[in-house]
Design a protein around this motif. Structure first.
Motif, mmCIF file in Angstrom:
data_model
loop_
_atom_site.group_PDB
_atom_site.id
_atom_site.type_symbol
_atom_site.label_atom_id
_atom_site.label_comp_id
_atom_site.label_asym_id
_atom_site.label_seq_id
_atom_site.Cartn_x
_atom_site.Cartn_y
_atom_site.Cartn_z
ATOM 1 N N CYS A 221 0.809 -1.231 0.000
ATOM 2 C CA CYS A 221 0.000 0.000 0.000
ATOM 3 C C CYS A 221 0.841 1.279 0.000
ATOM 4 O O CYS A 221 2.031 1.241 0.268
ATOM 5 C CB CYS A 221 -0.898 0.030 1.235
ATOM 6 S SG CYS A 221 -1.907 -1.428 1.432
ATOM 7 N N HIS A 222 0.144 2.392 -0.240
ATOM 8 C CA HIS A 222 0.700 3.758 -0.263
ATOM 9 C C HIS A 222 1.667 3.970 -1.432
ATOM 10 O O HIS A 222 2.548 4.831 -1.381
ATOM 11 C CB HIS A 222 1.399 4.110 1.059
ATOM 12 C CG HIS A 222 0.577 3.875 2.285
ATOM 13 N ND1 HIS A 222 -0.683 4.425 2.452
ATOM 14 C CD2 HIS A 222 0.824 3.130 3.402
ATOM 15 C CE1 HIS A 222 -1.163 4.031 3.626
ATOM 16 N NE2 HIS A 222 -0.280 3.245 4.218
ATOM 17 N N LEU A 223 1.528 3.161 -2.498
ATOM 18 C CA LEU A 223 2.461 3.250 -3.626
ATOM 19 C C LEU A 223 2.300 4.588 -4.356
ATOM 20 O O LEU A 223 1.204 5.153 -4.417
ATOM 21 C CB LEU A 223 2.198 2.093 -4.598
ATOM 22 C CG LEU A 223 2.360 0.682 -3.998
ATOM 23 C CD1 LEU A 223 1.829 -0.380 -4.969
ATOM 24 C CD2 LEU A 223 3.828 0.400 -3.665
ATOM 25 N N SER A 224 3.400 5.075 -4.917
ATOM 26 C CA SER A 224 3.318 6.278 -5.752
ATOM 27 C C SER A 224 3.013 5.902 -7.194
ATOM 28 O O SER A 224 2.567 6.731 -7.982
ATOM 29 C CB SER A 224 4.628 7.067 -5.686
ATOM 30 O OG SER A 224 5.711 6.279 -6.113
ATOM 31 N N ARG A 225 3.253 4.635 -7.522
ATOM 32 C CA ARG A 225 2.990 4.164 -8.886
ATOM 33 C C ARG A 225 2.749 2.660 -8.860
ATOM 34 O O ARG A 225 3.421 1.940 -8.114
ATOM 35 C CB ARG A 225 4.217 4.463 -9.757
ATOM 36 C CG ARG A 225 3.965 4.415 -11.241
ATOM 37 C CD ARG A 225 5.207 4.773 -12.018
ATOM 38 N NE ARG A 225 6.016 3.599 -12.308
ATOM 39 C CZ ARG A 225 7.260 3.643 -12.798
ATOM 40 N NH1 ARG A 225 7.838 4.819 -13.003
ATOM 41 N NH2 ARG A 225 7.932 2.546 -13.060
ATOM 42 N N ILE A 226 1.792 2.211 -9.663
ATOM 43 C CA ILE A 226 1.512 0.772 -9.787
ATOM 44 C C ILE A 226 1.928 0.325 -11.176
ATOM 45 O O ILE A 226 1.547 0.948 -12.164
ATOM 46 C CB ILE A 226 0.014 0.487 -9.551
ATOM 47 C CG1 ILE A 226 -0.359 0.793 -8.090
ATOM 48 C CG2 ILE A 226 -0.337 -0.959 -9.909
ATOM 49 C CD1 ILE A 226 -1.850 0.643 -7.782
#
Ligand SMILES: [Zn+2]
Length: 286
Positions: A221-226
């Motif tokens: 979680c809390h990713l800046s990009r997937i």
């Protein structure tokens, strides 16, 4: 009914020397820790084909020629005796009392502490979406428990289970592990699996959920990009996105969650003690 006593305190009493051994643990199995948010690693008859805890099926794995049920114990579980049911038998086991420490955090975005009705409705929709994934017992059959690697390296800024207070208001216990990796650090699949959900959630921010088979699901979680899509198979160590601070986060970090039979458990029970163990740091760096 047969009792499998090998890993229980009563066995240590029966066979005094066993009490000198460390807590049951094996490289290919998660750590046996029978507490709220823990995991019960329970030996079953090798011919067992299904096991369930409550309403939900439980992972069965081999270790050598022995078979084990890997039972996730929800943080809300009561202490005392619980029952694992199998197609052949049932096994009693005891959940011990355990108190998690408290953690107090200050969140400047008050809406992430006390969401308004619209935000709450969104949160509940998202919670249902995630629970659907957690409850799924996928036909991806694992024969051994996955040997997890750390999805990112860094100090643990918030351990699992902390009773959290946001701006002095009590909230649900922390359902994962916060790894303080820097903004933009590559987040990696902790084991082989299939991406079963991606989303941009109110609290969890940009999130990837990976199904590792038999109800074993991880969440990043809390990713800046997937960088992955739903339905995509991922190999252990494969980049799934970049660390960020989306959702409710005081700074960039990776929230790593592990769920077994829809129970969020302490990720440290499945991760190697050494963060670099099994890492392939050059693989699929974007
Ligand atoms: Zn977290």
């Amino acid at each position: 009914m047969r009792l499998f006593l090998a890993n229980t305190p009563s066995a240590a009493l029966l066979f005094g020397t066993l009490s000198l051994l460390p807590t049951f643990s094996h490289a290919d199995l998660p750590q046996d820790s029978r507490r709220a948010g823990g995991i019960a690693v329970i030996e079953v008859e090798p011919k067992t084909t299904t096991a369930s805890f409550g309403e939900l099926p439980v992972a069965l794995v081999f270790e050598g020629n022995k078979k084990y049920a890997i039972v996730g114990l929800p943080v809300t579980i009561t202490t005392g005796t619980h029952i694992l049911n199998t197609d052949l038998d049932h096994v009693d086991f005891t959940v011990a009392d355990y108190t998690y420490p408290e953690q107090r955090l200050t969140i400047t975005d008050q809406s992430k502490v006390s969401p308004d009705p619209e935000q709450l409705a969104r949160y509940h929709r998202e919670a249902v979406e995630q629970a659907t994934v957690y409850k799924n017992f996928s036909p991806l059959q694992v024969t051994n428990f996955p040997k997890f690697i750390w999805p990112a390296h860094g100090i643990i800024s918030s351990p699992f289970g902390f009773k959290r207070f946001f701006n002095d208001e009590p909230r649900a216990p922390h359902a994962g592990l916060d790894i303080a990796a820097g903004f933009g650090t590559v987040a990696r699949a902790p084991a082989n699996g299939v991406v079963v959900q991606t989303g941009d959630y109110f609290f969890n921010g940009q999130t990837v959920m990976i199904d590792h088979g038999q109800g074993i699901v991880t969440m990043l979680c809390h990713l800046s990009r997937i960088d992955v899509k739903i339905g995509q198979s991922v190999a252990q160590g494969e980049a799934i996105g970049l660390v960020g601070k989306t959702g409710r986060a005081t700074g960039p970090h990776l929230h790593f969650g592990v769920s077994l039979n829809n129970a969020r458990v302490d990720p440290l029970l499945v991760l190697p003690k050494d963060q670099s163990e099994g890492q392939t740091t050059t693989k699929n760096v974007p």
